[in-house]
Design an enzyme around this catalytic site. Structure first.
Site, mmCIF file in Angstrom:
data_model
loop_
_atom_site.group_PDB
_atom_site.id
_atom_site.type_symbol
_atom_site.label_atom_id
_atom_site.label_comp_id
_atom_site.label_asym_id
_atom_site.label_seq_id
_atom_site.Cartn_x
_atom_site.Cartn_y
_atom_site.Cartn_z
ATOM 1 N N ASP A 50 0.836 -1.206 0.000
ATOM 2 C CA ASP A 50 0.000 0.000 0.000
ATOM 3 C C ASP A 50 0.872 1.259 0.000
ATOM 4 O O ASP A 50 0.358 2.371 -0.118
ATOM 5 C CB ASP A 50 -1.008 -0.001 1.152
ATOM 6 C CG ASP A 50 -0.354 0.025 2.516
ATOM 7 O OD1 ASP A 50 0.875 -0.149 2.611
ATOM 8 O OD2 ASP A 50 -1.091 0.210 3.520
ATOM 9 N N SER A 51 2.200 1.086 0.056
ATOM 10 C CA SER A 51 3.117 2.214 -0.150
ATOM 11 C C SER A 51 2.857 2.841 -1.516
ATOM 12 O O SER A 51 3.270 3.974 -1.764
ATOM 13 C CB SER A 51 4.579 1.749 -0.049
ATOM 14 O OG SER A 51 4.815 0.657 -0.914
ATOM 15 N N ASP A 89 -1.198 -6.124 -0.217
ATOM 16 C CA ASP A 89 -1.493 -5.487 1.067
ATOM 17 C C ASP A 89 -2.985 -5.231 1.240
ATOM 18 O O ASP A 89 -3.647 -4.770 0.303
ATOM 19 C CB ASP A 89 -0.803 -4.115 1.125
ATOM 20 C CG ASP A 89 0.373 -4.085 2.071
ATOM 21 O OD1 ASP A 89 0.485 -4.966 2.945
ATOM 22 O OD2 ASP A 89 1.194 -3.155 1.935
ATOM 23 N N LYS A 119 -1.248 -9.359 2.938
ATOM 24 C CA LYS A 119 -0.466 -8.893 4.094
ATOM 25 C C LYS A 119 -1.299 -7.896 4.874
ATOM 26 O O LYS A 119 -2.025 -7.098 4.278
ATOM 27 C CB LYS A 119 0.845 -8.241 3.643
ATOM 28 C CG LYS A 119 1.665 -7.651 4.816
ATOM 29 C CD LYS A 119 3.081 -7.305 4.420
ATOM 30 C CE LYS A 119 3.233 -5.968 3.762
ATOM 31 N NZ LYS A 119 2.769 -4.805 4.534
ATOM 32 N N GLU A 121 -1.176 -5.352 8.676
ATOM 33 C CA GLU A 121 -0.321 -4.792 9.725
ATOM 34 C C GLU A 121 -0.909 -5.056 11.105
ATOM 35 O O GLU A 121 -2.125 -5.019 11.288
ATOM 36 C CB GLU A 121 -0.162 -3.275 9.523
ATOM 37 C CG GLU A 121 0.558 -2.932 8.236
ATOM 38 C CD GLU A 121 0.776 -1.417 8.056
ATOM 39 O OE1 GLU A 121 0.493 -0.636 8.994
ATOM 40 O OE2 GLU A 121 1.230 -1.039 6.973
ATOM 41 N N GLU A 188 9.498 -4.154 10.065
ATOM 42 C CA GLU A 188 9.867 -2.868 9.454
ATOM 43 C C GLU A 188 10.368 -1.897 10.510
ATOM 44 O O GLU A 188 9.812 -1.811 11.609
ATOM 45 C CB GLU A 188 8.665 -2.251 8.716
ATOM 46 C CG GLU A 188 9.032 -0.882 8.118
ATOM 47 C CD GLU A 188 8.012 -0.289 7.143
ATOM 48 O OE1 GLU A 188 6.981 -0.927 6.882
ATOM 49 O OE2 GLU A 188 8.275 0.829 6.652
HETATM 50 O O1 KIV Z 1 3.557 -1.119 1.596
HETATM 51 C C1 KIV Z 1 4.714 -1.542 1.505
HETATM 52 O O2 KIV Z 1 5.436 -1.301 0.526
HETATM 53 C C2 KIV Z 1 5.221 -2.365 2.603
HETATM 54 C C3 KIV Z 1 6.670 -2.676 2.608
HETATM 55 C C4 KIV Z 1 7.436 -1.476 2.986
HETATM 56 C C5 KIV Z 1 6.989 -3.842 3.474
HETATM 57 O O3 KIV Z 1 4.480 -2.738 3.459
#
Ligand code: KIV
Length: 270
Positions: A50-51, A89, A119, A121, A188
């Site tokens: 989600d970055s 994510d 994924k 968090e 992280e």
């Molecule tokens: O969103 C993302 O790119 C991430 C990575 C930094 C692990 O969660």
């Protein structure tokens, strides 16, 4: 049964899980079919992180990323790849409220993108949800330490574990997600000795980003390591300089257009 489509054999979730303590796991983020096709040759798994909200869409945090955007980028990455496991994510607000809500949205991501895992968090507080999803067929990669979706609570993007008194909480998070069935966990922004300690304590692979070389694998944001962003976190080793290369190409093009030295059609296709 035969199908018209090419058979694609990707790296599987159990194969990643079995790499604990073995050959380090290589992973990168990717958001597009074209970059993913290159990354696919070298990465064990590709994260559609989600970055992308910050890196691709200019947002100032990942909090505003919508589910449909993750699905659209997830579809592009799956289309562009053949080998790597694709992990997508779950964005903020799509899983925290209840295990049922998390299942609905994770199933939507998996059905619409054909990715191999999601994924999310959070540590101990997400353990019940991780168990709920994995028991129902959804492989989960966990993400602890610096969790960007909680940056408003954490007071920014701060390295975790600087105060040794906080280590037991992070260790408990790692243990909780492993026991709940996560097949791997991203560590992280975590001080090195804590990340190394957690890697020894749990039996699922740890994937470090700004953590420790002792982790079972590493992940970086592709655009950061390619040198495409004007600002990159201190821990990122920059392996390329694509930002300046793109700027030079665009500037050369603009100059040629303006001074009418841009080639005409017969020169290009000759
Ligand atoms: O969103 C993302 O790119 C991430 C990575 C930094 C692990 O969660």
């Amino acid at each position: 049964m035969s199908t018209q489509t090419e058979t694609i054999r990707r790296i599987t979730v159990p194969q990643i899980a079995r790499r604990k303590g073995g050959t380090p796991i290589v992973s990168l983020t990717s958001y597009h079919a074209h970059t993913a096709a290159i990354v696919d040759k070298y990465a064990d798994f590709i994260l559609v992180g989600d970055s992308l909200g910050m890196v691709m869409h200019g947002m100032d945090s990942t909090v505003g990323v919508p589910l449909d955007l993750m699905i659209m980028h997830g579809q592009a990455v799956v289309r562009g790849t053949k080998k790597a496991l694709i992990v997508v994510d779950m964005p903020f607000g799509t899983y925290e409220e209840s295990p049922n809500m998390a299942f609905r949205n994770a199933a939507k991501i998996m059905k619409e993108t054909h990715c191999g895992a999601v994924k999310l968090e959070g540590g101990a507080r997400m353990a019940e949800t991780i168990r709920f999803l994995t028991e129902r067929g959804i492989p989960v990669m966990a993400h602890i330490g610096l969790t960007p979706q909680s940056s408003h609570v954490m007071g920014g993007f701060k390295t975790q574990g600087r105060d040794e008194d906080s280590w037991p909480l992070h260790e408990a998070d790692a243990k909780a997600v492993a026991e709940a069935g996560a097949f791997a966990v991203v560590l992280e922004g975590m001080v090195e000795p804590l990340a190394a300690k957690i890697t020894k304590q749990i039996d699922i692979p740890t994937i470090g980003i700004g953590a420790s070389a002792e982790c079972d694998g590493q992940i970086l944001v592709l655009e950061d390591m390619l040198g495409m962003n004007p600002w990159t976190p201190k821990f990122v080793k920059v392996y390329g300089s694509l930002g300046p290369m793109i700027e030079k190409a665009v500037s050369d093009y603009a100059t040629e257009v303006k001074d009418r030295s841009f080639p005409s059609e017969d020169e290009i296709y000759r």
